[in-house]
Scaffold this active site. Structure first.
Site, PDB file in Angstrom:
ATOM      1  N   ASP A 106       0.843  -1.189  -0.024  1.00 31.70           N
ATOM      2  CA  ASP A 106      -0.145  -0.142  -0.105  1.00 31.70           C
ATOM      3  C   ASP A 106       0.983   1.321  -0.174  1.00 31.70           C
ATOM      4  O   ASP A 106       0.312   2.299  -0.177  1.00 31.70           O
ATOM      5  CB  ASP A 106      -0.859   0.268   1.204  1.00 31.70           C
ATOM      6  CG  ASP A 106      -0.391  -0.164   2.536  1.00 31.70           C
ATOM      7  OD1 ASP A 106       0.764  -0.094   2.629  1.00 31.70           O
ATOM      8  OD2 ASP A 106      -1.182   0.294   3.695  1.00 31.70           O
ATOM      9  N   SER A 107       2.223   0.999   0.129  1.00 29.80           N
ATOM     10  CA  SER A 107       3.251   2.203  -0.195  1.00 29.80           C
ATOM     11  C   SER A 107       2.818   2.926  -1.481  1.00 29.80           C
ATOM     12  O   SER A 107       3.405   3.888  -1.636  1.00 29.80           O
ATOM     13  CB  SER A 107       4.486   1.764   0.023  1.00 29.80           C
ATOM     14  OG  SER A 107       4.757   0.585  -0.644  1.00 29.80           O
ATOM     15  N   ASP A 150      -1.183  -6.545  -0.326  1.00 23.73           N
ATOM     16  CA  ASP A 150      -1.287  -5.562   0.952  1.00 23.73           C
ATOM     17  C   ASP A 150      -2.707  -5.035   0.909  1.00 23.73           C
ATOM     18  O   ASP A 150      -3.268  -4.151   0.262  1.00 23.73           O
ATOM     19  CB  ASP A 150      -0.306  -4.377   0.689  1.00 23.73           C
ATOM     20  CG  ASP A 150       0.280  -3.944   2.101  1.00 23.73           C
ATOM     21  OD1 ASP A 150      -0.170  -4.704   3.226  1.00 23.73           O
ATOM     22  OD2 ASP A 150       1.056  -2.923   2.344  1.00 23.73           O
ATOM     23  N   LYS A 186      -1.437  -9.294   2.928  1.00 22.84           N
ATOM     24  CA  LYS A 186      -0.579  -8.920   4.002  1.00 22.84           C
ATOM     25  C   LYS A 186      -1.603  -8.291   4.962  1.00 22.84           C
ATOM     26  O   LYS A 186      -2.153  -7.276   4.378  1.00 22.84           O
ATOM     27  CB  LYS A 186       0.695  -7.963   3.595  1.00 22.84           C
ATOM     28  CG  LYS A 186       1.391  -7.656   4.822  1.00 22.84           C
ATOM     29  CD  LYS A 186       2.774  -7.118   4.486  1.00 22.84           C
ATOM     30  CE  LYS A 186       2.719  -5.697   3.848  1.00 22.84           C
ATOM     31  NZ  LYS A 186       2.332  -4.745   4.765  1.00 22.84           N
ATOM     32  N   GLU A 207      -1.743  -5.616   8.388  1.00 20.18           N
ATOM     33  CA  GLU A 207      -0.841  -4.693   9.536  1.00 20.18           C
ATOM     34  C   GLU A 207      -1.501  -5.146  10.836  1.00 20.18           C
ATOM     35  O   GLU A 207      -2.783  -5.132  10.956  1.00 20.18           O
ATOM     36  CB  GLU A 207      -0.688  -3.505   9.425  1.00 20.18           C
ATOM     37  CG  GLU A 207      -0.057  -2.826   8.148  1.00 20.18           C
ATOM     38  CD  GLU A 207       0.337  -1.747   7.874  1.00 20.18           C
ATOM     39  OE1 GLU A 207      -0.169  -0.584   8.843  1.00 20.18           O
ATOM     40  OE2 GLU A 207       0.657  -1.030   6.841  1.00 20.18           O
ATOM     41  N   GLU A 222       8.890  -4.271  10.624  1.00 23.14           N
ATOM     42  CA  GLU A 222       9.191  -2.938  10.257  1.00 23.14           C
ATOM     43  C   GLU A 222       9.682  -1.981  11.329  1.00 23.14           C
ATOM     44  O   GLU A 222       8.764  -2.090  12.505  1.00 23.14           O
ATOM     45  CB  GLU A 222       8.112  -2.373   9.406  1.00 23.14           C
ATOM     46  CG  GLU A 222       8.509  -0.742   8.924  1.00 23.14           C
ATOM     47  CD  GLU A 222       7.503  -0.287   7.756  1.00 23.14           C
ATOM     48  OE1 GLU A 222       6.642  -0.892   7.376  1.00 23.14           O
ATOM     49  OE2 GLU A 222       7.575   0.712   7.252  1.00 23.14           O
TER      50      GLU A 222
HETATM   51  O1  KIV Z   1       3.296  -1.036   1.770  1.00 25.81           O
HETATM   52  C1  KIV Z   1       4.588  -1.468   1.638  1.00 25.81           C
HETATM   53  O2  KIV Z   1       5.518  -1.410   0.938  1.00 25.81           O
HETATM   54  C2  KIV Z   1       5.094  -2.297   2.933  1.00 25.81           C
HETATM   55  C3  KIV Z   1       6.640  -2.780   3.008  1.00 25.81           C
HETATM   56  C4  KIV Z   1       7.337  -1.854   3.354  1.00 25.81           C
HETATM   57  C5  KIV Z   1       6.670  -4.086   3.616  1.00 25.81           C
HETATM   58  O3  KIV Z   1       4.167  -2.645   3.649  1.00 25.81           O
END
Ligand code: KIV
Length: 281
Positions: A43-44, A82, A112, A114, A181
């Site tokens: 989600d970055s 994510d 993924k 969080e 992280e």
């Molecule tokens: O969103 C992302 O890129 C991440 C990574 C930094 C693990 O969660």
């Protein structure tokens, strides 16, 4: 193709491994062909691709749009989607629906999530349904306002114990791996040796089983300052600036296109009009 079983085998055999983020067809194709075993549609992307100030505004629809492109580009890598903010926060049912869309529409192999706590139950349910889950503890960017900024987590013994307990609970619930992280290196080492599933670190020192970096950070494709832990393996921002300036300069001077060069792919001399306006003119 890399599977969750391979990822477990990496740890069991003491083989450290890399994960990178990917957000589009071409980067996925290149990273996949380079042999990166896990690609994360993080989600970055809300920040590095869409220009949001945090990851909070990015939606599930935006994530799936990019996931589809990554899936089209990749052949070998394990693909992890994510789950964005508010796509699993309302209820377990909502989380199942969102994860299902990632797999069914986005072409992802795993998701993924969080956090610990209530995410443990979601992890259990998704795993039971055959959707592999990668956990994510420590500095969890979706909780940036709760943490008071992007700050290292787990510095006090109480916080460290919480993270360790969450890691064990996620493993017990069926998570196949765990991103750590922004935690102290010693804590990352402690978690890594306390659980059987592999840990993947970012800003967590060298004691994890794998390491992940954000695509734009590792290529130096950023305009601002990168986080301290980032290693730039290239300087793409500088290369692009140089190339763009050279292109604009050559167009201004009239040295591109080269008036002497015959721009023909088939050996047939292009017409004057084609030279001026391009093939097909
Ligand atoms: O969103 C992302 O890129 C991440 C990574 C930094 C693990 O969660």
């Amino acid at each position: 193709m890399t599977t969750v079983l391979d990822v477990q085998r990496f740890k069991d055999e003491g083989r450290r491994f890399a994960m990178l983020t990917a957000y589009d067809f071409l980067s996925a194709r290149i990273l996949d062909e380079a042999g990166i075993p896990i690609l994360l549609v993080g989600d970055s992307l809300g920040m590095v691709m869409l220009g949001y100030p945090t990851t909070l505004p990015v939606t599930l629809d935006e994530m799936i749009h990019h996931a589809k492109a990554v899936a089209r580009g990749s052949r070998q890598a394990l693909l992890v989607g994510d789950m964005p903010f508010m796509s699993y926060h309302v209820s377990v049912e909502q989380a199942i629906e969102s994860a299902g869309r990632f797999v069914q529409e986005g072409g992802m192999h795993a998701v993924k999530l969080e956090g610990g706590g209530r995410v443990v139950e979601i992890t259990r349910r998704l795993t039971e349904m055959g959707i592999p889950v990668m956990g994510h503890l420590g500095l969890t960017p979706q909780s940036v306002h709760q943490m008071g900024g992007f700050k290292v987590q787990g510095k006090t013994e109480a916080q460290a114990e919480r993270i360790l307990a969450d890691a064990k609970a996620l493993e017990e619930a069926g998570a196949f791996s765990l991103v750590l992280e922004g935690v102290p290196s010693t804590l990352a080492g402690r978690v890594t040796s306390s659980i059987r599933i592999p840990t993947i670190g970012i800003g967590a020192g060298p004691q994890t089983d794998g390491q992940v970096l954000v695509f734009h950070d590792f290529l130096g494709l950023t305009t601002g300052k990168a986080p301290k832990f980032v290693k730039r393996y290239a300087n793409f921002a500088d290369d692009i600036t140089r190339a763009a300036q050279q292109f604009a300069d050559e167009v201004r001077k009239g040295t591109f296109p080269d008036p002497e060069h015959e721009y023909s792919a088939n050996g047939v001399k292009p017409s004057a009009r084609e030279v001026k306006y391009g093939a097909g003119a």
